[in-house]
Design an enzyme around this catalytic site. Structure first.
Site, PDB file in Angstrom:
ATOM      1  CG  ASP A 140      19.223  68.226  59.478  1.00  0.00           C
ATOM      2  OD1 ASP A 140      19.620  68.328  58.310  1.00  0.00           O
ATOM      3  OD2 ASP A 140      18.110  67.745  59.773  1.00  0.00           O
ATOM      4  CD  GLN A 152      15.641  71.506  53.238  1.00  0.00           C
ATOM      5  OE1 GLN A 152      15.948  72.120  52.207  1.00  0.00           O
ATOM      6  NE2 GLN A 152      14.890  70.427  53.203  1.00  0.00           N
ATOM      7  CB  CYS A 193       9.292  64.992  57.896  1.00  0.00           C
ATOM      8  SG  CYS A 193       8.823  63.766  56.681  1.00  0.00           S
ATOM      9  CG  HIS A 195      13.128  66.293  58.684  1.00  0.00           C
ATOM     10  ND1 HIS A 195      13.229  64.935  58.753  1.00  0.00           N
ATOM     11  CD2 HIS A 195      12.533  66.584  57.500  1.00  0.00           C
ATOM     12  CE1 HIS A 195      12.709  64.413  57.639  1.00  0.00           C
ATOM     13  NE2 HIS A 195      12.285  65.393  56.867  1.00  0.00           N
ATOM     14  CE  LYS A 234      16.140  66.955  52.034  1.00  0.00           C
ATOM     15  NZ  LYS A 234      14.716  66.858  51.709  1.00  0.00           N
TER      16      LYS A 234
HETATM   17  N1  7TS Z   1      16.579  67.277  57.826  1.00  0.00           N
HETATM   18  C1  7TS Z   1      15.927  68.296  57.215  1.00  0.00           C
HETATM   19  C2  7TS Z   1      16.066  69.678  57.763  1.00  0.00           C
HETATM   20  C3  7TS Z   1      15.170  68.035  56.080  1.00  0.00           C
HETATM   21  O1  7TS Z   1      14.548  69.042  55.476  1.00  0.00           O
HETATM   22  C4  7TS Z   1      15.077  66.713  55.591  1.00  0.00           C
HETATM   23  C5  7TS Z   1      14.212  66.360  54.412  1.00  0.00           C
HETATM   24  C6  7TS Z   1      15.792  65.713  56.247  1.00  0.00           C
HETATM   25  C7  7TS Z   1      16.521  66.034  57.359  1.00  0.00           C
HETATM   26  C8  7TS Z   1      15.799  64.296  55.770  1.00  0.00           C
HETATM   27  O2  7TS Z   1      16.461  64.200  54.570  1.00  0.00           O
HETATM   28  P1  7TS Z   1      16.550  62.793  53.828  1.00  0.00           P
HETATM   29  O3  7TS Z   1      17.267  63.091  52.571  1.00  0.00           O
HETATM   30  O4  7TS Z   1      17.267  61.874  54.730  1.00  0.00           O
HETATM   31  O5  7TS Z   1      15.136  62.348  53.599  1.00  0.00           O
HETATM   32  N2  7TS Z   1      13.128  67.238  54.213  1.00  0.00           N
HETATM   33  C9  7TS Z   1      12.075  67.027  53.388  1.00  0.00           C
HETATM   34  C10 7TS Z   1      11.072  67.970  53.225  1.00  0.00           C
HETATM   35  O6  7TS Z   1      11.044  69.052  53.766  1.00  0.00           O
HETATM   36  N3  7TS Z   1      10.159  67.490  52.364  1.00  0.00           N
HETATM   37  O7  7TS Z   1      10.564  66.271  51.991  1.00  0.00           O
HETATM   38  C11 7TS Z   1      11.745  65.961  52.616  1.00  0.00           C
END
Ligand code: 7TS
Length: 408
Positions: A201, A204, A366, A124, A227
């Protein structure tokens, strides 16, 4: 092992609604953010109605209550990922901030020009851009573990890249596009053997299956509350204690200090050293409630349910002529199905599905370099969580057939 879907769905008020098209919502976008159960909404509501006060700075009843709730949630999070101590749970805003914290503190204190960071092609942007900034600023070098055609990390290439002795290996435990679940424990073992530390990370992974930081031997783990049935605005950085102790603070201000003089300060002890200013208190309480909720349902049950739904979804989507799925087979992935439909732009697919109440995301999610690797600008992506049903997968498949009809 199977979940009581009727009751689980009743826990999520948003799942009871209709969309603007006047049809029941089919929410297949939990990878972007999950829906929230009543237990989480209620815990945050209760906090504001009864216990609202700032934390760590009052002796009055409400301040003590608020502090106890905020710190209690930290204990819950620590237990959830099997952290040795709640001192190792740093509240941040989200996964992105957690990774940036490591880039700003550990990396700036430890990496010199020419030293290497090893990432993967499936990251990401949140696990790419902080390191690219460091590359520009510090002259550190970035390497990337390649992704194979079937959406797995090339582990032979990983071993070869480790021979370049990176200082840090940072990778996602589960891809938000391919759904690939990477062999994190083995990758961390190899990283340590090569003298690197490992950042996982977990954006997910933590919401979807049991993640044990001690079993993984992870040095850092980053994830987001929103999430995993929790609210937006709070995330977590877990770190090994010696690393966190050795790192300089991130942001400066209130709560992260022990003592301040006009020209100097002494940082606070863990975890407060990294928590400057009034934090997202109600959100942390909401995260604690989310952890309780997921624990009560059972992470193993959730993972088994998602596996069943994903297997079924891949089967249903594969049979549709013109659909191309990305990522490995169901046994190697979590609840994500990213696909293209021949002759139709992914945004059009998502827009037409929305007319039937079906919420999927379209775009590069992303992960632009990953899409570039597969030679496509975008995909449509359906993703599944504990509340999704096979009936919803059928609605998705029917919806895609409709899109095909519309586009001839
Ligand atoms: N890393 C992964 C693997 C992710 O899927 C996401 C967000 C992030 C980092 C960032 O997370 P945040 O909470 O800091 O924004 N992924 C997604 C997605 O797949 N669609 O919208 C956000």
């Amino acid at each position: 092992m199977s979940l009581d879907l009727n009751n689980i769905r009743k826990d999520f008020p948003a799942l009871q609604r209709e969309t603007s098209a006047g049809v029941p919502l089919v929410y297949l976008d939990s990878t972007a953010t999950s829906q929230k159960p009543l237990a989480v909404i209620g815990a945050m509501n209760d906090f504001y109605r009864h216990s609202n006060a700032n934390i760590h700075r009052g002796v009055h009843t409400l301040a003590e209550e608020a502090t106890a709730l905020y710190e209690g949630a930290r204990e819950k999070v620590a237990a959830f990922i099997n952290a040795p101590s709640a001192r190792q749970i740093i509240y941040t805003r989200n996964t992105t901030e957690s990774i940036n914290l490591v880039a700003h503190t550990w990396a700036r204190a430890n990496l010199k020009a020419g030293e290497r960071i090893l990432l993967t092609e499936m990251e990401h942007h949140s696990n790419l851009v902080p390191w690219q900034i460091l590359q520009t600023e510090r002259g550190v070098e970035l390497d990337f573990i390649p992704v194979t055609e079937d959406g797995l990390l090339d582990l032979d290439a990983y071993k070869t890249l480790l021979a370049r002795t990176p200082k840090l290996v940072a990778f996602t435990q589960m891809s938000n596009v391919l759904g690939t679940i990477n062999p994190a424990a083995e990758m961390i073992r190899l990283a340590h053997q090569a003298g690197a530390i490992a950042l996982v990370d977990g954006a997910q992974s933590v919401p979807h299956f049991r993640v044990d930081v001690q079993a993984l031997d992870a040095d850092f783990l980053a994830f987001s509350a929103h999430k995993m049935c929790g609210p937006t605005g709070v995330g977590v950085l877990y770190g090994k204690e010696d690393l966190l102790e050795s790192m300089p603070p991130f942001l400066g201000g209130g709560d992260m200090i022990k003592e301040v003089k006009l020209r100097s300060f002494k940082p606070n002890s863990l975890p407060y050293k990294f928590e400057a200013g009034t934090p997202a208190i109600a959100e942390a309480v909401g995260l604690g409630a989310a952890v309780d909720y997921l624990t009560e349902v059972g992470m193993d049950h959730i993972a088994a349910h998602e596996h069943e739904i994903t297997e079924y979804a891949l089967e249903r989507l594969e049979e549709i002529p013109g659909v191309k799925l990305f990522g490995p087979s169901a046994d190697k992935k979590g609840g994500v199905a990213a696909f293209t439909l021949e002759g139709v732009h992914p945004h059009d697919v998502a827009q037409i599905l929305d007319r039937d109440g079906i919420a999927v995301r379209a775009g590069h999610h992303c992960a632009q370099p990953l899409h570039e690797k597969f030679g496509i600008p975008a995909t449509s992506r359906a993703s599944f969580y504990l509340y999704n049903t096979k009936a919803e997968v059928d609605l998705l498949a029917n919806g895609i057939y409709k899109v095909k009809e519309l586009f001839g």
